[in-house]
Scaffold this motif. Structure first.
Motif, PDB file in Angstrom:
ATOM      1  N   SER A  95       1.023  -0.549   0.485  1.00 26.61           N
ATOM      2  CA  SER A  95       0.446   0.256  -0.217  1.00 26.61           C
ATOM      3  C   SER A  95       1.092   1.440  -0.049  1.00 26.61           C
ATOM      4  N   ASP A 117      -8.868  -5.701  -9.319  1.00 25.16           N
ATOM      5  CA  ASP A 117      -9.329  -4.609  -9.823  1.00 25.16           C
ATOM      6  C   ASP A 117      -9.871  -4.392  -7.977  1.00 25.16           C
ATOM      7  N   ARG A 118     -10.052  -5.287  -7.362  1.00 25.99           N
ATOM      8  CA  ARG A 118     -10.521  -5.443  -6.013  1.00 25.99           C
ATOM      9  C   ARG A 118      -9.124  -3.487  -5.064  1.00 25.99           C
ATOM     10  N   GLU A 119      -9.896  -3.446  -4.799  1.00 25.95           N
ATOM     11  CA  GLU A 119      -9.777  -2.825  -2.947  1.00 25.95           C
ATOM     12  C   GLU A 119     -10.151  -3.012  -1.589  1.00 25.95           C
ATOM     13  N   LYS A 151      -5.312  -2.423  -3.148  1.00 23.37           N
ATOM     14  CA  LYS A 151      -5.403  -2.757  -4.469  1.00 23.37           C
ATOM     15  C   LYS A 151      -4.762  -3.984  -4.458  1.00 23.37           C
TER      16      LYS A 151
END
Length: 337
Positions: free
Chosen positions: A180, A205-207, A202
């Protein structure tokens, strides 16, 4: 910004405004009569959960908060204005306790949540209110009702998707800095992390949000080391990533120490979904890695991931697994709602 997760403050709502004794006196008006208005209502003390805050530092130096008193009534049948509310903006995850620091009053878990903690006092009646067929010229007006006051404790429990746990120097801060934009303090001595840190991770496409919790030692659930203060932050995480220092001689003992403290703390900590990872493998031989991974897997009865926060070994795969886990946790929460 300095991190602060506990504060004691004094709050008081506004008193109601006093009613007015007044009579209409105008030339050529023979029967004016009473026209004193009522007092206005005192302001409330409102707690609001807002986005963008992750500390209670605003309540370290300002500790007294008072709402405005209601305005007094006036002649001409004029009612006094209401006092202005005082709104305390608090980060998500803040719990509000009574002065005994044990009785829970409010738990702010949703952005936009607003709670009236202390209601303002009602305004007093003016003499117009007491006018009747038998009392044509009352000279009675009431004072406003007093507001509420109390001392309260604010206690912040950070809400994150993944909580990093492990013994001091397990590589938690290094791992968070690697995945991060967070920049926690990193050094080669125990208890480098003195307060929880947050980072947005990240993975494709995920956070998701990851929290670096200060290292736990044996007896933490009873106050040893940094004590139970930071175990409360782990309580709000959806799942745990347990890092074990691979350079430790007894990796099984290290894992058992942390698990014992999570279980001793109580609540749901010991039952949270946990992913176990052997860290710092960049400083180990392949044979040593396999021996310690096998011992840890046998003791924990779960799959052990092999990673290195410094070299990045196994980190992308672990992040994708954490992302899928967070998605499942969020979906279960939505279904339950």
């Amino acid at each position: 910004m300095k991190f602060l997760d506990q504060a004691k403050i004094y709050v008081r709502s506004g008193n109601g405004g006093a009613g007015c004794v007044g009579f209409r006196r105008e030339k050529f008006i023979e029967f004016g009569g009473p026209d004193g208005g009522d007092g206005g209502r005192g302001g409330d003390v409102v707690l609001e959960c807002v986005d963008g805050l992750n500390t209670l530092i605003d309540y370290r130096y300002a500790q007294h908060f008072k709402a405005e008193t209601g305005h007094h009534g006036m002649g001409g049948q004029r009612t006094g204005g209401s006092g202005q509310d005082i709104v305390l903006r608090l980060p998500r995850g803040t719990q509000v306790f009574a002065e005994d620091n044990e009785t829970l009053l409010v738990d702010l878990t949703e952005i936009g949540q607003r709670v009236v903690l202390c209601k303002g006092g009602d305004g007093g009646y003016g003499n117009l209110h007491y006018k009747s067929s038998t009392n044509r010229a009352p000279r009675r007006a009431d004072k406003g009702w007093p507001g509420e006051e109390r001392w309260i404790w604010l206690r912040l429990k950070l809400i994150a998707d993944i909580g990093l746990v492990g013994l001091p120097n397990a590589g938690k801060s290094t791992f968070l800095a690697a995945v991060s934009n967070a920049r926690p303090k990193i050094a080669d001595y125990p208890f480098t992390t003195l307060h929880p840190g947050l980072g947005v991770v990240k993975a494709g496409d995920r956070e998701f949000v990851m929290a670096d919790i200060p290292g736990l030692i044996e007896g933490a659930s009873e106050g040893a080391g940094l004590g139970t203060r930071f175990l409360g932050h782990v309580e709000r995480c959806r799942a745990l990533l347990h890092l074990v220092d691979g350079t430790e001689d007894d990796v099984v003992g290290a894992w058992r120490t942390v698990r014992a403290e999570l279980k001793a703390y109580g609540g749901t900590l010991a039952r949270k979904k946990e992913i176990l990872a052997l860290n710092k493998t960049d400083a180990m031989t392949d044979d040593d890695i396999e021996a310690k991974r096998s011992a840890l897997a046998k003791a924990s009865r779960r799959t052990v991931r092999v990673i290195s926060g410094v070299s990045g070994r196994g980190v992308p795969e672990l992040l994708h697994e954490l992302g899928r886990l967070v998605d499942r946790q969020r979906a279960e929460l939505e279904d339950a709602a």
